[in-house]
Design a protein around this motif. Sequence first.
Motif, short mmCIF file in Angstrom:
data_model
loop_
_atom_site.label_atom_id
_atom_site.label_comp_id
_atom_site.label_asym_id
_atom_site.label_seq_id
_atom_site.Cartn_x
_atom_site.Cartn_y
_atom_site.Cartn_z
N ASP A 5 99.71 36.40 60.94
CA ASP A 5 101.02 36.87 61.41
C ASP A 5 101.87 37.27 60.22
OD1 ASP A 5 102.90 37.54 63.26
OD2 ASP A 5 103.51 35.50 63.75
N ALA A 6 102.75 38.22 60.43
CA ALA A 6 103.70 38.65 59.40
C ALA A 6 104.95 39.10 60.14
CB ALA A 6 103.12 39.79 58.57
N VAL A 7 106.06 38.43 59.90
CA VAL A 7 107.28 38.73 60.65
C VAL A 7 108.48 38.88 59.72
CG1 VAL A 7 106.48 37.48 62.69
CG2 VAL A 7 107.87 36.29 60.99
N PHE A 8 109.48 39.57 60.24
CA PHE A 8 110.76 39.72 59.56
C PHE A 8 111.82 39.17 60.50
CE2 PHE A 8 114.56 42.53 58.85
CZ PHE A 8 114.92 42.00 57.63
N VAL A 9 112.51 38.13 60.08
CA VAL A 9 113.56 37.51 60.90
C VAL A 9 114.90 37.97 60.36
CG1 VAL A 9 114.58 35.35 61.69
CG2 VAL A 9 112.10 35.52 61.38
N THR A 78 118.10 35.66 56.72
CA THR A 78 117.17 36.77 56.85
C THR A 78 115.98 36.48 55.95
OG1 THR A 78 118.92 38.39 57.31
CG2 THR A 78 116.83 39.24 56.46
N TYR A 79 114.78 36.54 56.52
CA TYR A 79 113.61 36.20 55.71
C TYR A 79 112.33 36.82 56.26
CZ TYR A 79 112.39 32.64 59.22
OH TYR A 79 112.06 32.00 60.39
N TYR A 80 111.30 36.81 55.41
CA TYR A 80 109.96 37.24 55.78
C TYR A 80 109.08 35.99 55.85
CZ TYR A 80 111.43 41.95 54.47
OH TYR A 80 112.09 43.15 54.39
N ALA A 81 108.21 35.94 56.86
CA ALA A 81 107.25 34.85 56.98
C ALA A 81 105.85 35.45 57.13
CB ALA A 81 107.57 33.96 58.17
N THR A 82 104.91 34.92 56.38
CA THR A 82 103.54 35.43 56.39
C THR A 82 102.58 34.26 56.56
OG1 THR A 82 104.20 37.18 54.85
CG2 THR A 82 101.84 36.83 55.15
N ALA A 211 117.25 43.27 65.43
CA ALA A 211 118.38 42.51 65.95
C ALA A 211 118.31 42.42 67.48
CB ALA A 211 119.69 43.15 65.51
N ALA A 212 117.88 43.51 68.12
CA ALA A 212 117.76 43.52 69.58
C ALA A 212 116.73 42.50 70.05
CB ALA A 212 117.36 44.92 70.05
#
Length: 263
Positions: A5-9, A78-82, A211-212
């Motif tokens: 998984d790779a996400v941007f929060v 605000t962060y990235y998680a991998t 954001a949505a």
Amino acid sequence: MEMLDAVFVYQMHEIKELLWHQRLHSHEYGQFELHYFVSGSGTFTNGPRRYSIFPGALFVTPGETLHSIEADEQESLTYYATLIDSPEEISLIMKLNEKNPITIGTKWRFFFEEVRDKGLSQNPELRLSACHQIFGFLYNLQAGSAAEDPVEENVCLERAIRYMQRHVFDKLTLDQIASHVQLDASYFIRLFKKRMNTTPMKYYTNLQLEAARSLLACSNLSVKEIAGKLQFCSEFHFSKRFKQSTGTSPSLYRKTHLQLLGN
């Protein structure tokens, strides 16, 4: 070796979203997760230890280690998680885990953007490439290799992205963004596309859709209210762009993610 998984929060602040990230959880043996924070503040619990979160902080968490994120009330994180599965690299991950938090600065945003895009690709070679990029980065950290100073072009792009993030609920124009970084609009487009593989306004729209997704999963606002809050010209236009980005409608996305959040 596999990227799971790779996400941007983006600007985590909704109550349900905060509760979701505050839960203590872990991953399977042989997996590890990276959290790279680019804005906001809070605390990161990693096993028995509790750390302060700050922009430019990287946390390396081995599988089976309980961890959670708690944002300060007045600071939207605000962060990235991998998340990667690679049992053969446990030794490296355990060594880096002892160095938490690792201060790498906010200039690595572009690196994690690229890793996320490749990691979510349908192309298996690109997904594997993302894993190798991560491990090259981690081995350099472990070796104490100093990162290069950011070039002037990247500094301009970083300023532009921060500006877009701060105004995600406004209706920015290309000229406003280019003016903020004091660049000619046409040159700014070429520079941005060369580094980010997309145009500034497409990137800005993607930030709005990030954001949505957060608002759909973690607020009680209607789809029409979310479209208005993000300055889309109509609910129909918002729904069309959202489906193009995620492959699903806003209402179906909400229903699916509320189930995942246990609501």
